[in-house]
Design a protein around this motif. Structure first.
Motif, mmCIF file in Angstrom:
data_model
loop_
_atom_site.group_PDB
_atom_site.id
_atom_site.type_symbol
_atom_site.label_atom_id
_atom_site.label_comp_id
_atom_site.label_asym_id
_atom_site.label_seq_id
_atom_site.Cartn_x
_atom_site.Cartn_y
_atom_site.Cartn_z
ATOM 1 N N UNK A 35 0.626 -1.292 0.021
ATOM 2 C CA UNK A 35 0.351 0.250 0.225
ATOM 3 C C UNK A 35 0.833 1.263 -0.123
ATOM 4 N N UNK A 36 2.166 1.505 0.779
ATOM 5 C CA UNK A 36 2.834 2.325 1.025
ATOM 6 C C UNK A 36 3.375 2.298 -0.420
ATOM 7 N N UNK A 37 3.850 1.365 -1.331
ATOM 8 C CA UNK A 37 4.590 1.524 -2.005
ATOM 9 C C UNK A 37 4.238 2.150 -3.351
ATOM 10 N N UNK A 38 2.682 1.754 -3.505
ATOM 11 C CA UNK A 38 1.307 2.106 -4.444
ATOM 12 C C UNK A 38 0.887 3.442 -4.360
ATOM 13 N N UNK A 39 1.424 4.614 -3.047
ATOM 14 C CA UNK A 39 0.940 5.669 -2.730
ATOM 15 C C UNK A 39 2.487 6.867 -3.028
ATOM 16 N N UNK A 40 3.499 5.699 -2.771
ATOM 17 C CA UNK A 40 4.741 6.486 -3.528
ATOM 18 C C UNK A 40 4.943 6.198 -5.094
ATOM 19 N N UNK A 41 4.569 5.682 -5.980
ATOM 20 C CA UNK A 41 4.661 5.577 -7.036
ATOM 21 C C UNK A 41 3.739 7.060 -7.120
ATOM 22 N N UNK A 187 -6.073 6.384 -3.877
ATOM 23 C CA UNK A 187 -7.080 7.244 -4.088
ATOM 24 C C UNK A 187 -7.424 7.744 -2.483
ATOM 25 N N UNK A 188 -7.801 7.775 -1.653
ATOM 26 C CA UNK A 188 -8.529 7.428 -0.358
ATOM 27 C C UNK A 188 -6.990 9.186 0.414
ATOM 28 N N UNK A 189 -6.661 8.322 0.435
ATOM 29 C CA UNK A 189 -4.926 8.961 0.920
ATOM 30 C C UNK A 189 -4.524 10.426 0.512
ATOM 31 N N UNK A 190 -5.382 10.223 -1.104
ATOM 32 C CA UNK A 190 -4.598 11.640 -1.964
ATOM 33 C C UNK A 190 -6.028 12.060 -1.764
ATOM 34 N N UNK A 191 -6.826 12.122 -1.750
ATOM 35 C CA UNK A 191 -8.142 12.771 -1.033
ATOM 36 C C UNK A 191 -8.539 13.418 0.162
ATOM 37 N N UNK A 192 -7.759 12.698 1.174
ATOM 38 C CA UNK A 192 -7.323 13.387 2.675
ATOM 39 C C UNK A 192 -6.101 14.172 2.851
ATOM 40 N N UNK A 193 -5.147 14.017 1.746
ATOM 41 C CA UNK A 193 -4.053 15.117 1.308
ATOM 42 C C UNK A 193 -4.778 16.010 0.915
ATOM 43 N N UNK A 194 -5.641 16.075 0.016
ATOM 44 C CA UNK A 194 -6.170 17.286 -0.463
ATOM 45 C C UNK A 194 -5.980 17.404 -1.804
ATOM 46 N N UNK A 195 -5.294 15.882 -2.430
ATOM 47 C CA UNK A 195 -4.281 16.379 -3.762
ATOM 48 C C UNK A 195 -6.172 15.421 -4.613
ATOM 49 N N UNK A 196 -6.430 16.504 -6.314
ATOM 50 C CA UNK A 196 -7.195 16.186 -6.720
ATOM 51 C C UNK A 196 -7.101 15.007 -7.511
ATOM 52 N N UNK A 197 -7.296 13.484 -7.337
ATOM 53 C CA UNK A 197 -7.041 12.591 -8.401
ATOM 54 C C UNK A 197 -8.522 11.518 -9.110
ATOM 55 N N UNK A 198 -7.440 11.195 -10.187
ATOM 56 C CA UNK A 198 -7.769 9.835 -10.584
ATOM 57 C C UNK A 198 -7.778 8.528 -10.350
#
Length: 204
Positions: A35-41, A187-198
């Protein structure tokens, strides 16, 4: 894994101007280092984001057991990497400006240390700094079943404003692969970080 697609470059903004974002990613010894590796990517694909990686010794062990990634490859995904025992690292100080700390996966030991203010590792100290400086702290706890101690520690942190995002896969998006499940969590983590993403498929 396939190339990440459609990641927006709209990021957190301070007073209307785009700022450089320092994000700490801590990987503890719980199962689920992928999960962390994917987030780092994902974060590596965003030029405005600088990542600061800390791995516990059992995180390093689990990466070898659970994934096909070498430690060298994981380190390459981050801008900076620190030893978990180095409490003199710059990210251990509140005077070094960071915008968010994400611990994924978060073991119950790491959770307990953070909840009780025990800063015996750099991961725990970075989380403590986020709390004392009122910065964003995201924890992705990985354990099952959960006992009352685990739940009480999470409740205590939640009351302090910590975002608890356990890696719970959704099925409304009809995941067809492990990658789909990883993307949903990112996606859920990036949403919480305020990073707009798809990154993942959303509820329509």
């Amino acid at each position: 894994m396939s190339t990440i697609q459609n990641i927006s470059k709209k990021l957190l903004r301070a007073k209307g101007r785009c700022c450089k974002i320092n994000i700490i990613v801590g990987i503890s010894g719980a199962s689920g280092a992928i999960y962390a590796i994917r987030l780092l990517e994902v974060l590596k694909s965003i030029p405005q984001v600088t990542t600061h990686l800390v791995m516990s010794k059992y995180a390093i062990k689990n990466i070898g057991i659970e994934t096909d990634y070498s430690i060298e490859r994981v380190v390459e995904l981050a801008n900076f990497t620190y030893d978990n025992g180095n409490l003199a690292a710059r990210i251990s100080s509140g005077s070094y400006i960071t915008h968010a700390t994400v611990i994924v996966p978060c073991s119950m030991k790491t959770l307990a240390c953070i909840s009780n203010g025990i800063c015996d590792t750099l991961i725990a100290r970075a989380a403590d700094v986020a709390l004392k400086e009122s910065r964003k702290l995201i924890i992705c706890p990985r354990e099952t079943p959960l006992n009352s101690i685990h739940l009480e520690n999470m409740l205590k942190l939640s009351k302090l404003g910590v975002k608890i995002i356990p890696p719970m896969p959704a099925f409304y998006n009809k995941p067809k692969s492990i990658e789909d499940i990883l993307n949903h969590q990112a996606m859920k983590i990036c949403d919480c970080l305020g990073i707009v993403n798809e990154i993942g498929r959303r509820w329509e």
